[in-house]
Design a protein around this motif. Structure first.
Motif, PDB file in Angstrom:
ATOM      1  N   ALA A  44       0.814  -1.219   0.014  1.00  0.00           N
ATOM      2  CA  ALA A  44      -0.106   0.059  -0.044  1.00  0.00           C
ATOM      3  C   ALA A  44       0.930   1.417   0.095  1.00  0.00           C
ATOM      4  O   ALA A  44       0.606   2.301  -0.685  1.00  0.00           O
ATOM      5  CB  ALA A  44      -0.817   0.047   1.278  1.00  0.00           C
ATOM      6  N   LEU A  45       2.145   1.386   0.880  1.00  0.00           N
ATOM      7  CA  LEU A  45       2.752   2.269   0.730  1.00  0.00           C
ATOM      8  C   LEU A  45       3.529   2.553  -0.637  1.00  0.00           C
ATOM      9  O   LEU A  45       3.701   3.723  -1.010  1.00  0.00           O
ATOM     10  CB  LEU A  45       4.044   2.291   1.788  1.00  0.00           C
ATOM     11  N   THR A  46       3.774   1.346  -1.188  1.00  0.00           N
ATOM     12  CA  THR A  46       4.515   1.604  -2.407  1.00  0.00           C
ATOM     13  C   THR A  46       3.625   2.203  -3.586  1.00  0.00           C
ATOM     14  O   THR A  46       4.034   3.117  -4.284  1.00  0.00           O
ATOM     15  CB  THR A  46       5.039   0.196  -2.834  1.00  0.00           C
ATOM     16  N   TYR A  47       2.246   1.668  -3.490  1.00  0.00           N
ATOM     17  CA  TYR A  47       1.366   2.191  -4.283  1.00  0.00           C
ATOM     18  C   TYR A  47       1.190   3.802  -4.112  1.00  0.00           C
ATOM     19  O   TYR A  47       1.021   4.488  -4.973  1.00  0.00           O
ATOM     20  CB  TYR A  47      -0.230   1.573  -4.035  1.00  0.00           C
ATOM     21  N   ARG A  48       0.979   4.205  -2.879  1.00  0.00           N
ATOM     22  CA  ARG A  48       0.974   5.636  -2.585  1.00  0.00           C
ATOM     23  C   ARG A  48       2.259   6.458  -3.079  1.00  0.00           C
ATOM     24  O   ARG A  48       2.002   7.475  -3.583  1.00  0.00           O
ATOM     25  CB  ARG A  48       0.796   5.779  -1.084  1.00  0.00           C
ATOM     26  N   ALA A  49       3.433   5.783  -2.944  1.00  0.00           N
ATOM     27  CA  ALA A  49       4.637   6.744  -3.421  1.00  0.00           C
ATOM     28  C   ALA A  49       4.604   6.556  -4.985  1.00  0.00           C
ATOM     29  O   ALA A  49       4.835   7.592  -5.671  1.00  0.00           O
ATOM     30  CB  ALA A  49       5.833   5.896  -3.108  1.00  0.00           C
ATOM     31  N   THR A  50       4.017   5.481  -5.767  1.00  0.00           N
ATOM     32  CA  THR A  50       3.776   5.730  -7.042  1.00  0.00           C
ATOM     33  C   THR A  50       2.789   6.883  -7.456  1.00  0.00           C
ATOM     34  O   THR A  50       3.266   7.546  -8.527  1.00  0.00           O
ATOM     35  CB  THR A  50       3.211   3.962  -7.531  1.00  0.00           C
ATOM     36  N   GLU A  51       1.734   6.889  -6.814  1.00  0.00           N
ATOM     37  CA  GLU A  51       0.890   7.953  -7.069  1.00  0.00           C
ATOM     38  C   GLU A  51       1.748   9.398  -6.956  1.00  0.00           C
ATOM     39  O   GLU A  51       1.475  10.418  -7.360  1.00  0.00           O
ATOM     40  CB  GLU A  51      -0.177   7.854  -6.220  1.00  0.00           C
ATOM     41  N   GLY A  52       2.244   9.412  -5.829  1.00  0.00           N
ATOM     42  CA  GLY A  52       3.279  10.499  -5.440  1.00  0.00           C
ATOM     43  C   GLY A  52       4.249  11.106  -6.616  1.00  0.00           C
ATOM     44  O   GLY A  52       4.289  12.080  -6.925  1.00  0.00           O
ATOM     45  N   THR A  53       4.769   9.831  -7.235  1.00  0.00           N
ATOM     46  CA  THR A  53       5.737   9.917  -8.245  1.00  0.00           C
ATOM     47  C   THR A  53       5.247  10.526  -9.400  1.00  0.00           C
ATOM     48  O   THR A  53       5.833  11.403 -10.208  1.00  0.00           O
ATOM     49  CB  THR A  53       6.413   8.332  -8.494  1.00  0.00           C
ATOM     50  N   ILE A  54       3.875  10.161  -9.761  1.00  0.00           N
ATOM     51  CA  ILE A  54       3.299  10.703 -10.971  1.00  0.00           C
ATOM     52  C   ILE A  54       3.003  11.883 -10.930  1.00  0.00           C
ATOM     53  O   ILE A  54       3.303  12.874 -11.794  1.00  0.00           O
ATOM     54  CB  ILE A  54       2.170   9.645 -11.097  1.00  0.00           C
ATOM     55  N   ASP A  55       2.596  12.364  -9.784  1.00  0.00           N
ATOM     56  CA  ASP A  55       1.988  13.656  -9.371  1.00  0.00           C
ATOM     57  C   ASP A  55       3.303  14.604  -9.555  1.00  0.00           C
ATOM     58  O   ASP A  55       3.401  15.819 -10.003  1.00  0.00           O
ATOM     59  CB  ASP A  55       1.361  13.807  -7.984  1.00  0.00           C
ATOM     60  N   PHE A  56       4.483  14.073  -9.003  1.00  0.00           N
ATOM     61  CA  PHE A  56       5.942  14.626  -8.908  1.00  0.00           C
ATOM     62  C   PHE A  56       6.156  15.064 -10.253  1.00  0.00           C
ATOM     63  O   PHE A  56       6.818  16.024 -10.632  1.00  0.00           O
ATOM     64  CB  PHE A  56       6.847  14.113  -8.320  1.00  0.00           C
ATOM     65  N   LEU A  57       6.152  14.056 -11.258  1.00  0.00           N
ATOM     66  CA  LEU A  57       6.661  14.083 -12.693  1.00  0.00           C
ATOM     67  C   LEU A  57       5.628  15.145 -13.306  1.00  0.00           C
ATOM     68  O   LEU A  57       6.277  15.835 -14.250  1.00  0.00           O
ATOM     69  CB  LEU A  57       6.448  12.661 -13.323  1.00  0.00           C
ATOM     70  N   LYS A  58       4.619  15.288 -13.004  1.00  0.00           N
ATOM     71  CA  LYS A  58       3.921  16.340 -13.760  1.00  0.00           C
ATOM     72  C   LYS A  58       3.877  17.909 -12.960  1.00  0.00           C
ATOM     73  O   LYS A  58       4.078  18.804 -13.863  1.00  0.00           O
ATOM     74  CB  LYS A  58       2.248  15.960 -13.150  1.00  0.00           C
ATOM     75  N   ASN A  59       4.230  17.989 -11.749  1.00  0.00           N
ATOM     76  CA  ASN A  59       4.262  19.322 -11.242  1.00  0.00           C
ATOM     77  C   ASN A  59       5.528  19.699 -10.537  1.00  0.00           C
ATOM     78  O   ASN A  59       5.828  20.811 -10.563  1.00  0.00           O
ATOM     79  CB  ASN A  59       3.119  19.362 -10.180  1.00  0.00           C
ATOM     80  N   GLY A  60       6.484  18.663 -10.164  1.00  0.00           N
ATOM     81  CA  GLY A  60       7.612  18.907  -9.597  1.00  0.00           C
ATOM     82  C   GLY A  60       7.483  19.353  -8.149  1.00  0.00           C
ATOM     83  O   GLY A  60       6.436  19.632  -7.730  1.00  0.00           O
ATOM     84  N   GLY A  61       8.545  19.431  -7.315  1.00  0.00           N
ATOM     85  CA  GLY A  61       8.463  19.903  -5.970  1.00  0.00           C
ATOM     86  C   GLY A  61       7.873  19.120  -4.901  1.00  0.00           C
ATOM     87  O   GLY A  61       7.741  17.906  -5.214  1.00  0.00           O
ATOM     88  N   GLN A  62       7.941  19.391  -3.541  1.00  0.00           N
ATOM     89  CA  GLN A  62       7.428  18.782  -2.412  1.00  0.00           C
ATOM     90  C   GLN A  62       5.924  18.383  -2.640  1.00  0.00           C
ATOM     91  O   GLN A  62       5.374  19.401  -3.035  1.00  0.00           O
ATOM     92  CB  GLN A  62       7.711  19.323  -1.100  1.00  0.00           C
ATOM     93  N   LEU A  63       5.552  17.227  -2.473  1.00  0.00           N
ATOM     94  CA  LEU A  63       4.133  16.995  -2.584  1.00  0.00           C
ATOM     95  C   LEU A  63       3.270  17.354  -1.459  1.00  0.00           C
ATOM     96  O   LEU A  63       2.106  17.439  -1.349  1.00  0.00           O
ATOM     97  CB  LEU A  63       3.887  15.365  -2.838  1.00  0.00           C
ATOM     98  N   VAL A  64       3.986  17.467  -0.117  1.00  0.00           N
ATOM     99  CA  VAL A  64       3.545  17.817   1.094  1.00  0.00           C
ATOM    100  C   VAL A  64       3.959  18.696   1.796  1.00  0.00           C
ATOM    101  O   VAL A  64       5.262  18.869   1.579  1.00  0.00           O
ATOM    102  CB  VAL A  64       3.400  16.521   2.186  1.00  0.00           C
TER     103      VAL A  64
END
Length: 68
Positions: A44-64
């Motif tokens: 579950a944590l790896t899945y959440r990190a994957t979602e964060g990685t996708i968001d990071f690739l789109k927007n960059g920067g810290q997600l939280v």
């Protein structure tokens, strides 16, 4: 894992506080020696990190945003 860089190394997306482009996947982000098997939690944590990685690739920067 936490919401303050003073007390944790990664945020809730397992993104390092001091390195925007580094995500820590797997069970190393939470304490071991639990009563139950951590496989489901690690997945579950790896899945959440994957979602964060996708968001990071789109927007960059810290997600939280860090609490101080």
């Amino acid at each position: 894992m936490g919401d303050d860089p003073e007390t944790s190394f990664v945020n809730s997306y397992l993104q390092m506080w001091n390195m925007d482009n580094l995500f820590v996947c797997g069970s190393s982000a939470f304490p071991h020696f639990g009563v139950t098997n951590p496989t489901t939690t690690a997945a579950a944590l790896t899945y959440r990190a994957t979602e964060g990685t996708i968001d990071f690739l789109k927007n960059g920067g810290q997600l939280v945003e860090a609490k101080n």
